[in-house]
Design a protein around this motif. Structure first.
Motif, mmCIF file in Angstrom:
data_model
loop_
_atom_site.group_PDB
_atom_site.id
_atom_site.type_symbol
_atom_site.label_atom_id
_atom_site.label_comp_id
_atom_site.label_asym_id
_atom_site.label_seq_id
_atom_site.Cartn_x
_atom_site.Cartn_y
_atom_site.Cartn_z
ATOM 1 N N ARG A 1 0.277 9.217 20.989
ATOM 2 C CA ARG A 1 -0.144 10.323 20.117
ATOM 3 C C ARG A 1 0.126 9.855 18.699
ATOM 4 N NH1 ARG A 1 0.805 15.443 22.769
ATOM 5 N NH2 ARG A 1 0.214 15.066 24.921
ATOM 6 N N SER A 2 -0.929 9.710 17.915
ATOM 7 C CA SER A 2 -0.727 9.205 16.553
ATOM 8 C C SER A 2 -0.888 10.325 15.527
ATOM 9 C CB SER A 2 -1.711 8.068 16.263
ATOM 10 O OG SER A 2 -3.030 8.494 16.474
ATOM 11 N N PHE A 3 -0.063 10.267 14.502
ATOM 12 C CA PHE A 3 -0.048 11.283 13.442
ATOM 13 C C PHE A 3 -0.225 10.598 12.097
ATOM 14 C CE2 PHE A 3 2.127 13.092 16.989
ATOM 15 C CZ PHE A 3 1.803 14.447 16.957
ATOM 16 N N PHE A 4 -1.207 11.064 11.334
ATOM 17 C CA PHE A 4 -1.408 10.550 9.975
ATOM 18 C C PHE A 4 -0.674 11.480 9.008
ATOM 19 C CE2 PHE A 4 -4.823 10.836 6.412
ATOM 20 C CZ PHE A 4 -3.995 10.165 5.515
ATOM 21 N N LEU A 5 0.326 10.941 8.328
ATOM 22 C CA LEU A 5 1.067 11.731 7.336
ATOM 23 C C LEU A 5 0.291 11.677 6.023
ATOM 24 C CD1 LEU A 5 4.779 10.694 8.009
ATOM 25 C CD2 LEU A 5 3.371 12.391 9.175
ATOM 26 N N ASN A 6 -0.367 12.767 5.711
ATOM 27 C CA ASN A 6 -1.254 12.807 4.545
ATOM 28 C C ASN A 6 -0.516 13.356 3.321
ATOM 29 O OD1 ASN A 6 -3.701 12.629 3.183
ATOM 30 N ND2 ASN A 6 -4.292 14.714 3.732
ATOM 31 N N VAL A 7 -0.458 12.530 2.281
ATOM 32 C CA VAL A 7 0.223 12.919 1.025
ATOM 33 C C VAL A 7 -0.755 12.627 -0.116
ATOM 34 C CG1 VAL A 7 2.203 12.388 -0.480
ATOM 35 C CG2 VAL A 7 2.502 12.372 1.998
ATOM 36 N N PRO A 8 -0.892 13.536 -1.094
ATOM 37 C CA PRO A 8 -1.850 13.304 -2.182
ATOM 38 C C PRO A 8 -1.483 12.102 -3.061
ATOM 39 C CG PRO A 8 -0.865 15.502 -2.344
ATOM 40 C CD PRO A 8 -0.231 14.827 -1.184
ATOM 41 N N VAL A 9 -2.531 11.528 -3.651
ATOM 42 C CA VAL A 9 -2.381 10.309 -4.449
ATOM 43 C C VAL A 9 -1.311 10.444 -5.537
ATOM 44 C CG1 VAL A 9 -3.584 8.805 -6.081
ATOM 45 C CG2 VAL A 9 -4.761 9.608 -4.051
ATOM 46 N N ASN A 10 -1.328 11.559 -6.282
ATOM 47 C CA ASN A 10 -0.370 11.664 -7.396
ATOM 48 C C ASN A 10 1.081 11.664 -6.911
ATOM 49 O OD1 ASN A 10 -0.782 14.195 -6.317
ATOM 50 N ND2 ASN A 10 -0.553 15.274 -8.260
ATOM 51 N N GLU A 11 1.313 12.277 -5.764
ATOM 52 C CA GLU A 11 2.670 12.298 -5.205
ATOM 53 C C GLU A 11 3.064 10.896 -4.698
ATOM 54 O OE1 GLU A 11 5.070 14.432 -5.245
ATOM 55 O OE2 GLU A 11 6.388 13.472 -3.753
ATOM 56 N N LEU A 12 2.119 10.215 -4.052
ATOM 57 C CA LEU A 12 2.413 8.852 -3.576
ATOM 58 C C LEU A 12 2.738 7.939 -4.748
ATOM 59 C CD1 LEU A 12 -0.455 8.380 -0.939
ATOM 60 C CD2 LEU A 12 1.989 8.624 -0.445
ATOM 61 N N ALA A 13 1.920 8.064 -5.819
ATOM 62 C CA ALA A 13 2.118 7.199 -6.988
ATOM 63 C C ALA A 13 3.494 7.461 -7.606
ATOM 64 C CB ALA A 13 1.005 7.434 -8.006
ATOM 65 N N LYS A 14 3.877 8.720 -7.666
ATOM 66 C CA LYS A 14 5.181 9.079 -8.228
ATOM 67 C C LYS A 14 6.319 8.487 -7.377
ATOM 68 C CE LYS A 14 6.726 13.432 -8.300
ATOM 69 N NZ LYS A 14 6.406 14.864 -8.363
ATOM 70 N N ARG A 15 6.199 8.676 -6.064
ATOM 71 C CA ARG A 15 7.243 8.143 -5.174
ATOM 72 C C ARG A 15 7.317 6.627 -5.285
ATOM 73 N NH1 ARG A 15 6.305 11.252 0.623
ATOM 74 N NH2 ARG A 15 6.245 13.373 -0.172
ATOM 75 N N LEU A 16 6.143 5.979 -5.363
ATOM 76 C CA LEU A 16 6.130 4.510 -5.380
ATOM 77 C C LEU A 16 6.683 3.936 -6.682
ATOM 78 C CD1 LEU A 16 2.824 3.805 -3.454
ATOM 79 C CD2 LEU A 16 5.123 3.105 -2.761
ATOM 80 N N MET A 17 6.471 4.650 -7.792
ATOM 81 C CA MET A 17 7.036 4.175 -9.056
ATOM 82 C C MET A 17 8.556 4.079 -8.943
ATOM 83 S SD MET A 17 4.973 3.178 -11.322
ATOM 84 C CE MET A 17 6.048 2.880 -12.716
ATOM 85 N N ASN A 18 9.134 4.993 -8.160
ATOM 86 C CA ASN A 18 10.597 5.021 -8.014
ATOM 87 C C ASN A 18 11.104 4.134 -6.883
ATOM 88 O OD1 ASN A 18 10.964 6.924 -10.064
ATOM 89 N ND2 ASN A 18 10.343 8.563 -8.658
ATOM 90 N N ASP A 19 10.191 3.598 -6.099
ATOM 91 C CA ASP A 19 10.645 2.839 -4.930
ATOM 92 C C ASP A 19 9.663 1.710 -4.630
ATOM 93 O OD1 ASP A 19 12.091 2.122 -2.726
ATOM 94 O OD2 ASP A 19 11.362 3.743 -1.440
ATOM 95 N N LYS A 20 9.452 0.839 -5.622
ATOM 96 C CA LYS A 20 8.413 -0.175 -5.456
ATOM 97 C C LYS A 20 8.955 -1.585 -5.255
ATOM 98 C CE LYS A 20 7.604 -0.319 -10.476
ATOM 99 N NZ LYS A 20 7.811 -1.688 -10.948
ATOM 100 N N ASN A 21 10.255 -1.773 -5.511
ATOM 101 C CA ASN A 21 10.755 -3.148 -5.551
ATOM 102 C C ASN A 21 10.708 -3.908 -4.227
ATOM 103 O OD1 ASN A 21 11.040 -2.940 -8.238
ATOM 104 N ND2 ASN A 21 13.207 -2.307 -8.169
ATOM 105 N N ASN A 22 10.811 -3.163 -3.122
ATOM 106 C CA ASN A 22 10.732 -3.850 -1.827
ATOM 107 C C ASN A 22 9.331 -3.820 -1.249
ATOM 108 O OD1 ASN A 22 13.473 -4.460 -1.818
ATOM 109 N ND2 ASN A 22 13.927 -2.335 -1.197
#
Ligand code: S3P
Length: 171
Positions: free
Chosen positions: A98-119
């Protein structure tokens, strides 16, 4: 049965997956972590030393290895996993998944990634929020046709508890 979480980088796959496994009392596996343990190197180092094509090859073979066992588990994939090799086929043709796609809007992903991009080798060198937004917007658009083939789509722009509750309701 295997519960598999897919979605873009920073959509919460690992966080939600590990919690969900505890609640369901199932084993938890994170494909990236599995690869790092097997290879004895971080994903970051594998990309740097051997490149993305090599990474995609081993990602495919470790996914095959995990899916060929009939162990019940919760498994979180890497953001690119469903989009390369025959991985999507492996996921959609296996009746035990059973597969689940966790859908998050682009602006939220970009914000999270700016804070957690080093790895994360694919976004590590993005230096400002506008560039991140542009990169994630285009990249996610390319990947949506793969993610949308999951069995269920979950609105994951919510608290951890709410996302888990939605998944439990769909299971
Ligand atoms: C990737 C996502 C990463 C990791 C690798 C490539 C991608 O996993 O597999 O850096 O192509 O989106 P996360 O989604 O856990 O960051």
């Amino acid at each position: 049965m295997k519960v598999i979480l897919i979605g873009y980088m920073a959509s919460g796959k690992s966080l939600i997956g590990s919690e969900l496994a505890k609640i369901l009392n199932l084993e938890y596996l994170d494909l990236d972590q599995f690869i790092e343990e097997k290879e004895g190197k971080t994903i970051q180092k594998i990309f740097l030393e051997k490149g993305e094509i090599f990474f995609r090859k081993i990602e495919n073979s470790y996914l095959n290895e995990i899916l060929s066992s009939n162990k019940k588990m919760v498994l979180s994939l890497g953001g690119g996993t469903p989009c390369f090799s025959n991985n999507l086929k492996l996921l959609t043709e296996n009746k035990d998944i059973r597969s689940f796609f966790l859908n998050v809007p682009v602006n939220e992903l970009a914000k999270r990634l700016m804070n957690d991009k080093n790895n994360r080798p694919l976004v590590k060198y993005v230096t400002n929020e506008n560039d991140m937004l542009e990169f994630v917007g285009k990249h996610l658009f390319e990947r949506l046709p793969f993610y949308n083939q999951a069995n269920y789509k979950v609105d994951a722009n919510k608290s951890k508890g709410e996302v888990i509750e939605s998944i439990l309701n769909m299971l």
